[in-house]
Design a protein around this motif. Structure first.
Motif, PDB file in Angstrom:
ATOM      1  N   GLN A   1     -58.424 -42.667   4.441  1.00  0.00           N
ATOM      2  CA  GLN A   1     -57.648 -42.307   3.258  1.00  0.00           C
ATOM      3  C   GLN A   1     -57.520 -43.518   2.347  1.00  0.00           C
ATOM      4  O   GLN A   1     -57.256 -44.633   2.802  1.00  0.00           O
ATOM      5  N   ASP A   2     -57.711 -43.267   1.062  1.00  0.00           N
ATOM      6  CA  ASP A   2     -57.523 -44.310   0.043  1.00  0.00           C
ATOM      7  C   ASP A   2     -56.020 -44.472  -0.160  1.00  0.00           C
ATOM      8  O   ASP A   2     -55.345 -43.521  -0.575  1.00  0.00           O
TER       9      ASP A   2
ATOM     10  N   THR B   1     -62.591 -40.201   9.523  1.00  0.00           N
ATOM     11  CA  THR B   1     -61.783 -39.812   8.371  1.00  0.00           C
ATOM     12  C   THR B   1     -60.930 -41.002   7.949  1.00  0.00           C
ATOM     13  O   THR B   1     -60.287 -41.644   8.784  1.00  0.00           O
TER      14      THR B   1
ATOM     15  N   LEU C   1     -57.858 -42.687   9.594  1.00  0.00           N
ATOM     16  CA  LEU C   1     -57.052 -41.574  10.094  1.00  0.00           C
ATOM     17  C   LEU C   1     -57.589 -41.018  11.410  1.00  0.00           C
ATOM     18  O   LEU C   1     -57.022 -40.090  11.967  1.00  0.00           O
TER      19      LEU C   1
ATOM     20  N   TRP D   1     -66.930 -43.927   0.426  1.00  0.00           N
ATOM     21  CA  TRP D   1     -65.637 -44.446   0.856  1.00  0.00           C
ATOM     22  C   TRP D   1     -65.114 -45.470  -0.132  1.00  0.00           C
ATOM     23  O   TRP D   1     -65.884 -46.234  -0.724  1.00  0.00           O
TER      24      TRP D   1
ATOM     25  N   TYR E   1     -59.265 -48.915   2.611  1.00  0.00           N
ATOM     26  CA  TYR E   1     -58.919 -47.619   3.175  1.00  0.00           C
ATOM     27  C   TYR E   1     -58.111 -47.772   4.457  1.00  0.00           C
ATOM     28  O   TYR E   1     -58.110 -48.814   5.094  1.00  0.00           O
TER      29      TYR E   1
ATOM     30  N   ASP F   1     -58.780 -30.833   1.270  1.00  0.00           N
ATOM     31  CA  ASP F   1     -58.369 -32.123   0.713  1.00  0.00           C
ATOM     32  C   ASP F   1     -59.208 -33.304   1.231  1.00  0.00           C
ATOM     33  O   ASP F   1     -58.870 -34.454   0.996  1.00  0.00           O
ATOM     34  N   VAL F   2     -60.316 -33.020   1.936  1.00  0.00           N
ATOM     35  CA  VAL F   2     -61.182 -34.087   2.461  1.00  0.00           C
ATOM     36  C   VAL F   2     -62.540 -34.006   1.782  1.00  0.00           C
ATOM     37  O   VAL F   2     -63.151 -32.951   1.711  1.00  0.00           O
TER      38      VAL F   2
ATOM     39  N   GLY G   1     -54.521 -41.605  -2.279  1.00  0.00           N
ATOM     40  CA  GLY G   1     -54.181 -40.630  -1.255  1.00  0.00           C
ATOM     41  C   GLY G   1     -55.341 -39.713  -0.890  1.00  0.00           C
ATOM     42  O   GLY G   1     -55.212 -38.861  -0.018  1.00  0.00           O
ATOM     43  N   LYS G   2     -56.490 -39.885  -1.559  1.00  0.00           N
ATOM     44  CA  LYS G   2     -57.647 -39.025  -1.298  1.00  0.00           C
ATOM     45  C   LYS G   2     -58.250 -39.373   0.061  1.00  0.00           C
ATOM     46  O   LYS G   2     -58.323 -40.534   0.445  1.00  0.00           O
ATOM     47  N   LYS G   3     -58.698 -38.304   0.793  1.00  0.00           N
ATOM     48  CA  LYS G   3     -59.273 -38.481   2.126  1.00  0.00           C
ATOM     49  C   LYS G   3     -60.783 -38.292   2.074  1.00  0.00           C
ATOM     50  O   LYS G   3     -61.294 -37.465   1.321  1.00  0.00           O
ATOM     51  N   TYR G   4     -61.478 -39.063   2.916  1.00  0.00           N
ATOM     52  CA  TYR G   4     -62.937 -39.014   3.009  1.00  0.00           C
ATOM     53  C   TYR G   4     -63.327 -38.895   4.484  1.00  0.00           C
ATOM     54  O   TYR G   4     -62.626 -39.392   5.356  1.00  0.00           O
TER      55      TYR G   4
END
Length: 174
Positions: free
Chosen positions: A123-124, A121, A82, A75, A79, A68-69, A128-131
């Protein structure tokens, strides 16, 4: 820099063995592979020895990529952080000194330098998307020691590495 008691004993023992070493006995060349385990992660190395010295390239598969990352995407502008996580497996190089104890037994030890990348790390909050993106490199000092036994042109061994853990080795002499 504060040395632990075990490290001091290992260092003094190494100096004593260094003074007793007979480099002419270890004057052959050898190539080996090693595999092991450290903290439930697999490790691998490849080594090459000449005279009384050896270089060993090692890897520890100690990173768990998350589905999920997104590790390569851009980015979002807004954001939530995390934290910092390890981004790549640990890899490095060891310089070893070989101490022949007899015609068949060999003791080795030496320092190493290993590294892995760290990533930030985020998160938007809208999707909810993680980068995760590259942040820095972490350098780690290592040490290793072990024994090898020579059977004609084959060498088998066992060793301990401060990062790669306990490992078994098999190689050949040429």
């Amino acid at each position: 820099m504060k040395m632990k008691r075990g490290q001091l004993i290992l260092f003094v023992s190494g100096l004593i063995l260094f003074s007793l070493a007979r480099p002419s006995v270890a004057a052959e060349q050898a190539l080996w592979v090693a595999g092991g385990n450290s903290h439930h992660y697999s490790s691998f190395s490849l080594g090459y020895a000449w005279q009384s010295y050896a270089l060993e390239i090692g890897f520890l598969n100690d990173v768990e990529y998350k589905n999920d990352v997104d590790y390569f995407g851009a980015w979002p502008s807004n954001y939530q952080s995390l934290g910092v996580e390890q981004r790549t497996s640990t890899a490095g190089l060891d310089l070893l000194y070989l101490f022949p104890l007899s015609e068949r037994f060999l003791f080795y030890c030496g320092p190493g330098l290993y590294y892995h990348e760290l990533g930030q790390t985020v998160q938007d909050p809208n999707t909810g998307k993680k980068y995760n993106t590259y942040l820095s490199i972490k350098l780690i000092h290592a040490h290793s020691f072990g024994f090898k036994y020579k059977l004609e042109k084959l060498k088998v061994g066992v060793g301990y590495h401060s990062i790669r853990g306990i490992n078994g080795q098999i190689g050949f002499v040429f």
